[in-house]
Design a protein around this motif. Structure first.
Motif, mmCIF file in Angstrom:
data_model
loop_
_atom_site.group_PDB
_atom_site.id
_atom_site.type_symbol
_atom_site.label_atom_id
_atom_site.label_comp_id
_atom_site.label_asym_id
_atom_site.label_seq_id
_atom_site.Cartn_x
_atom_site.Cartn_y
_atom_site.Cartn_z
ATOM 1 N N MET A 69 0.833 -1.208 0.000
ATOM 2 C CA MET A 69 0.000 0.000 0.000
ATOM 3 C C MET A 69 0.867 1.256 0.000
ATOM 4 S SD MET A 69 -3.269 -0.517 -0.215
ATOM 5 C CE MET A 69 -3.999 0.968 0.475
ATOM 6 N N MET A 70 1.973 1.240 0.770
ATOM 7 C CA MET A 70 2.901 2.361 0.747
ATOM 8 C C MET A 70 3.476 2.531 -0.663
ATOM 9 S SD MET A 70 6.524 2.966 2.744
ATOM 10 C CE MET A 70 5.917 2.958 4.409
ATOM 11 N N GLN B 245 3.624 5.490 -5.831
ATOM 12 C CA GLN B 245 3.348 5.444 -7.276
ATOM 13 C C GLN B 245 2.349 6.523 -7.675
ATOM 14 O OE1 GLN B 245 2.137 1.269 -8.131
ATOM 15 N NE2 GLN B 245 3.331 1.537 -10.005
ATOM 16 N N ASP B 246 1.252 6.587 -6.941
ATOM 17 C CA ASP B 246 0.188 7.549 -7.268
ATOM 18 C C ASP B 246 0.677 8.986 -7.132
ATOM 19 O OD1 ASP B 246 -1.540 5.477 -7.782
ATOM 20 O OD2 ASP B 246 -2.608 5.608 -5.874
ATOM 21 N N ALA B 247 1.702 9.195 -6.296
ATOM 22 C CA ALA B 247 2.266 10.536 -6.125
ATOM 23 C C ALA B 247 3.240 10.884 -7.246
ATOM 24 C CB ALA B 247 2.976 10.635 -4.781
ATOM 25 N N GLY B 248 3.517 9.913 -8.142
ATOM 26 C CA GLY B 248 4.378 10.172 -9.291
ATOM 27 C C GLY B 248 5.781 9.606 -9.186
ATOM 28 N N HIS B 249 6.082 8.877 -8.102
ATOM 29 C CA HIS B 249 7.415 8.310 -7.936
ATOM 30 C C HIS B 249 7.535 6.963 -8.656
ATOM 31 C CE1 HIS B 249 8.412 11.555 -5.287
ATOM 32 N NE2 HIS B 249 7.355 11.292 -4.519
ATOM 33 N N LYS B 250 8.744 6.570 -8.989
ATOM 34 C CA LYS B 250 9.008 5.385 -9.798
ATOM 35 C C LYS B 250 9.299 4.184 -8.905
ATOM 36 C CE LYS B 250 8.830 7.919 -13.554
ATOM 37 N NZ LYS B 250 7.699 7.805 -14.500
ATOM 38 N N GLY B 251 8.454 3.162 -8.976
ATOM 39 C CA GLY B 251 8.592 2.012 -8.097
ATOM 40 C C GLY B 251 9.181 0.784 -8.777
ATOM 41 N N ILE C 124 11.896 0.734 0.735
ATOM 42 C CA ILE C 124 10.819 0.680 1.712
ATOM 43 C C ILE C 124 10.580 -0.780 2.108
ATOM 44 C CG2 ILE C 124 9.723 2.758 0.794
ATOM 45 C CD1 ILE C 124 7.594 0.962 -0.503
ATOM 46 N N GLY C 125 9.939 -0.977 3.243
ATOM 47 C CA GLY C 125 9.649 -2.335 3.698
ATOM 48 C C GLY C 125 9.056 -2.323 5.090
ATOM 49 N N LEU D 193 -5.271 2.541 6.982
ATOM 50 C CA LEU D 193 -4.193 1.897 6.248
ATOM 51 C C LEU D 193 -4.609 1.348 4.889
ATOM 52 C CD1 LEU D 193 -2.467 -0.097 9.130
ATOM 53 C CD2 LEU D 193 -1.742 2.062 8.128
ATOM 54 N N PHE D 194 -5.810 0.803 4.799
ATOM 55 C CA PHE D 194 -6.156 0.031 3.605
ATOM 56 C C PHE D 194 -7.317 0.595 2.795
ATOM 57 C CE2 PHE D 194 -4.240 -3.254 6.467
ATOM 58 C CZ PHE D 194 -3.034 -3.310 5.787
#
Length: 415
Positions: A56-57, A62-68, A193-194, A277-278
């Protein structure tokens, strides 16, 4: 781009530990895309609730525009992470790991974007670890790890306390740390992240990157680490354990019905946390709903999490099933079911044996206790006699419906 994504993660409860909190905040809120990664070891052919949190993080970033980048541990799963284990993990075959890798890829796509706008890059660390010569790896990577420092990490210190730690397991931290270094060099990945159980491995990766930069006189960007807390109930118990075991994403391991019921039956005090959270329900609505209508909040929470994991169609089926279960004239086609041979019923079977045979109770003594407490029904009729024999007269349209407590059902299909 979302320039407040770090504050959103904080407000929702995702941020637990960070190597450089203020630097991470500035980087994620800067308006420029950051490349980040999450690693998942395919030690099973499914995902469980513990994976939801970090995925979810991942999706928020991703939705904020960062590359995952999602790294499936095709190599590290062959070693096994000692974190949180009192004994060495059961070793998997290469064939088992290869199968699990594909299953985890498929299931992860329910949480993160794998196509369309800003899709995640999905890799297996076997791609860069397997070709690495052992001697070269130890000379390039192993030389930067101090054994005393490693043994002070929770992942290893707890294993030592329990009486043993293998050299195989010692290699896990080196391999995961190298993942971060490789991704940083090849893809410009600066953030890992983790879950908080991975904190030691994440910090080791950032330290390895720093040491290699110094050794190579390289001025690459600093590598950061960010963890979310383990998913715990208000009572301090690990969330995601059911009477039958772990709560899985795969439907053949945990039915969609049981998945929904697990969340609907959580303690009222945990409802707000799970909504935060979800779901993407606004925080003010969550607080208001939990205060004014906790039952409604639990229904919304269970439905939204089921929809997130299994899709809207399956979530709607569960709601339909639950509605039908309160209508004694209907037997839902979507409730959990099990098949038994007709001869068992034709010859007559004790109710205790039936409950145990269908795995509706964990033991025969538990079955007796539930019946004495009035907690077992057959086809809507409460069982009051622990010596009851269930025969053909109990079969309705080829089925028998068992009920345990107020909300747990099982359809027994007689073949």
């Amino acid at each position: 781009m979302d320039r407040n994504v770090f504050e959103t993660l904080l407000e929702r409860g995702y941020v637990y530990q960070s190597t450089h909190e203020e630097d991470i905040r500035k980087s994620l809120n800067s308006g420029s895309p950051v490349t980040f990664y999450l690693g998942i070891d395919p030690t099973a052919d499914s995902l469980h609730i513990g994976h939801f949190f970090a995925l979810m993080m991942f999706r928020y970033l991703q939705d904020a525009g960062h590359k995952g980048i999602l790294v499936i541990g095709g190599a590290t799963a062959l070693i096994g992470d000692p974190s949180g284990k009192s004994d060495m993990r059961k070793m998997l075959t290469k064939e088992q790991v290869a199968h699990n890798v594909e299953e985890v890829k498929r299931l992860a796509s329910r949480f993160i974007k794998t196509d369309g706008d800003n899709p995640a890059l999905i890799l297996s660390n076997a791609e860069w670890i397997n070709p690495y010569n052992f001697i070269d790896f130890m000379r390039d990577i192993g030389v930067h790890f101090n054994v005393n420092t490693m043994l002070s990490a929770d992942a290893y210190s707890k294993r030592l306390e329990e009486g043993g730690l293998t050299f195989l397991e010692m290699g896990y931290m080196l391999m995961q740390s190298y993942d971060f270094v490789y991704l940083n060099k090849k893809y410009g990945c600066t953030l890992q992240i983790g879950g908080s159980d991975q904190w030691g491995n994440i910090v080791a990766g950032t330290n390895l990157g720093r040491k290699l930069n110094i050794a190579n006189n390289d001025e690459r960007d600093i590598m950061f680490g960010l963890t979310c807390p383990l998913l715990m109930t208000r009572e301090g118990k690990k969330m995601g354990k059911t009477e039958s075991g772990t709560l899985w994403v795969a439907r053949d391991k945990t039915t969609v019905f049981d998945f929904y019921q697990y969340f609907y039956n959580v303690n009222d005090d945990d409802t707000e946390m799970l909504l935060r959270l979800f779901t993407r329900v606004p925080m003010d609505e969550i607080i208001s709903l939990c205060k004014e209508d906790i039952r409604g909040a639990k229904r919304l929470m269970a439905y939204e999490i089921t929809k997130l994991v299994h899709g809207k169609e399956e979530a709607d089926k569960v709601l339909k099933t639950i509605t039908e279960l309160f209508d004694k004239n209907k037997i839902s086609s979507d409730m959990p079911a099990i098949e038994i041979e007709e001869k068992l019923i034709k010859d007559g079977i004790s109710v205790i044996d039936l409950l145990f045979e269908c795995e509706f109770v964990s033991s025969k003594s538990e079955g007796r206790r539930l019946i004495k407490q009035g907690g077992i029904s057959i086809n809507g009729v409460k069982v009051e006699d622990v010596d009851l024999v269930v025969g053909e007269d109990r079969i309705e349209n080829g089925e028998i419906v068992l009920k345990r407590g107020k909300k747990k059902y099982l359809k027994v299909v007689v073949k």
